[in-house]
Scaffold this active site. Structure first.
Site, PDB file in Angstrom:
ATOM      1  N   SER B 211       0.842  -1.202   0.000  1.00 17.78           N
ATOM      2  CA  SER B 211       0.000   0.000   0.000  1.00 17.78           C
ATOM      3  C   SER B 211       0.873   1.246   0.000  1.00 17.78           C
ATOM      4  CB  SER B 211      -0.923  -0.010   1.212  1.00 17.78           C
ATOM      5  OG  SER B 211      -0.182   0.207   2.386  1.00 17.78           O
ATOM      6  N   ARG B 215       0.447   3.509  -3.307  1.00 21.76           N
ATOM      7  CA  ARG B 215      -0.197   4.814  -3.121  1.00 21.76           C
ATOM      8  C   ARG B 215       0.632   5.919  -3.782  1.00 21.76           C
ATOM      9  NH1 ARG B 215      -0.004   4.866   1.857  1.00 21.76           N
ATOM     10  NH2 ARG B 215      -2.036   3.915   2.228  1.00 21.76           N
ATOM     11  N   ASN B 219      -0.514   7.715  -7.404  1.00 25.31           N
ATOM     12  CA  ASN B 219      -0.754   9.153  -7.459  1.00 25.31           C
ATOM     13  C   ASN B 219       0.125   9.835  -8.490  1.00 25.31           C
ATOM     14  OD1 ASN B 219      -2.622  10.583  -5.419  1.00 25.31           O
ATOM     15  ND2 ASN B 219      -1.805   8.839  -4.304  1.00 25.31           N
TER      16      ASN B 219
END
Lengths: 156, 276
Positions: B211, B215, B219
């Site tokens: 994660s 992440r 992004n």
């Protein structure tokens, strides 16, 4: 987008960078920060202390001032008293001095009177004799009437 | 710009998403890949020279800039640069102190490195998409991706390093038995539930690095892709109407992503230090 050796390269550089950061960058920076924090805290404490001391000093100063005023007032009144005393003393002295001078003058006067009286006495004798001579139109034997003359002189 | 060098829009996008890769060809010799097929053929035994170089370069830039401040650091009146660095250091220090309650001299410098390094790597996203690649193209280098955090290798490289630190400190602080107990006796404290616990906790542990890196990667990759799409699909005189607002928003995103990566690292390591 496949996973390849880049991952391992990145991991290795990551560890190297973190190690360098931990050795050469973080400690001096954080030490400086803490030191400044301490300095500021010390400064604030010192300012607080200074303020407190200033208050104490002001208090002490006003006390001293009050004391000094009191002392000044005391000295003034003492001086006044002393001055009065001096004036009184001077008056006394002057009085006694004048008494003394008066007495002295009186004594001198008496002396003068006595001397004058003596002179007068001695002269009265001769005046009386010469007067008598003129009255008697002749020489009076001074020696013969010495006794009478002496009586006359002493009665003057 | 889309039709530059006679490319179609999809070719342009594809070109912008391809790494400059150095690796081992299937026949055994090492060299730069010339096409997407070459890269695919190289598989694991290849290095994304562009992203890794930019990443290392930016890391060195970070160390260099911060070392300048650290070398002449004074607890008296700070200079402009020292002030700037102190702000960042103070910010990281506060974040660490708030979230991490153990005693570990590694956490704070680790967090600082993560925050500034990832921020700098993300910052490359704000460089107009064609500037650097085109300059390299003119110099004879065909592929150049300059935003390291749009490469999952980079983000996984960092998150797996953090993961190893989590494992290391878990073992160090809790011991093997403590760590094993944490993985198997929670959340249901019963011997019968050990397999279920292990499954839950194991997934929870494994998911942390995934994660963390996805992440950041997601992004930045999406952000970069939108910049590329704007550059590919719009006429050059109209691009600013979309790229400028997106860039402004992105200033926020790159900072937040750097911060989130740092904060989660601190929190994960803090959990690793908690001895039950």
């Amino acid at each position: 987008m496949n996973i390849n050796l880049t991952l391992i390269g990145q991991a290795i550089s990551f560890f190297i960078f973190v190690t360098i950061c931990m050795k050469y960058i973080w400690p001096p920076m954080i030490n400086a920060l803490h030191e400044r924090q301490k300095k500021i805290a010390d400064g604030l404490a010192a300012a607080e202390r200074g303020m407190h001391e200033k208050e104490l000093a002001e208090q002490r100063a006003s006390e001293i001032l009050k004391e000094a005023k009191q002392q000044a007032a005391d000295i003034l009144s003492q001086a006044q008293r002393r001055g009065n005393e001096l004036v009184e003393e001077a008056k006394d002295t002057a009085h006694s001095e004048s008494e003394r001078i008066k007495q002295l003058a009186q004594a001198e006067l008496e002396q003068e009177i006595n001397r004058a009286r003596e002179t007068l006495r001695s002269q009265v004798a001769s005046i009386a004799v010469s007067g008598a001579e003129r009255i008697l139109k002749r020489e009076v034997d001074a020696k013969a009437h010495q006794k009478m003359l002496d009586e006359l002189v002493s009665s003057v | 710009m889309a039709s530059e060098q006679g490319q179609t829009a999809s070719e342009y996008i594809q070109h912008h998403l391809t790494h400059l890769t150095y690796g081992r060809y299937p026949d055994g010799h090492w060299g730069f890949a010339h096409s997407v097929e070459d890269i695919r053929a190289m598989g694991f035994w290849s290095v994304n020279v562009d992203t890794l170089s930019w990443s290392i370069g930016l890391g060195i830039l970070f160390l260099f800039l911060f070392r300048i401040a650290a070398r002449s650091v004074t607890s008296g009146v700070p200079g402009a640069w020292q002030n700037c660095v102190e702000t960042i250091v103070g910010f990281v220090d506060t974040s660490v102190k708030e979230s991490f309650h153990g005693k570990n001299d590694l956490i704070a410098p680790l967090s600082l490195t993560i925050f500034v390094w990832i921020f700098l790597m993300n910052l490359m996203d704000l460089v107009p998409v064609d500037f650097v690649p085109h300059a390299f193209y003119l110099a004879g280098v065909h592929y150049m991706k300059i935003v390291p955090t749009t490469d999952p290798n980079i983000t996984f490289g960092m998150s797996l390093s953090v993961f190893f630190l989590i494992i290391y400190y878990s073992l160090k602080v809790k011991g093997i038995s403590g760590f094993a107990a944490e993985l198997t006796l929670q959340p249901f404290n019963s011997k019968l539930m050990i397999p279920a616990n292990f499954l839950l906790e194991g997934i929870g542990l494994i998911v942390k690095p995934i994660s963390l890196s996805l992440r950041l990667f997601g992004n930045l990759y999406a952000g970069e892709l939108i910049f590329i799409l704007i550059a590919a699909l719009m006429p050059f005189w109209a691009q600013w109407t979309l790229s400028v607002p997106w860039a402004l928003l992105h200033i926020l995103i790159i900072t937040i992503q750097a911060f989130v990566f740092m904060m989660l690292t601190i929190v994960y390591l803090s959990m690793a230090h908690e001895d039950h």
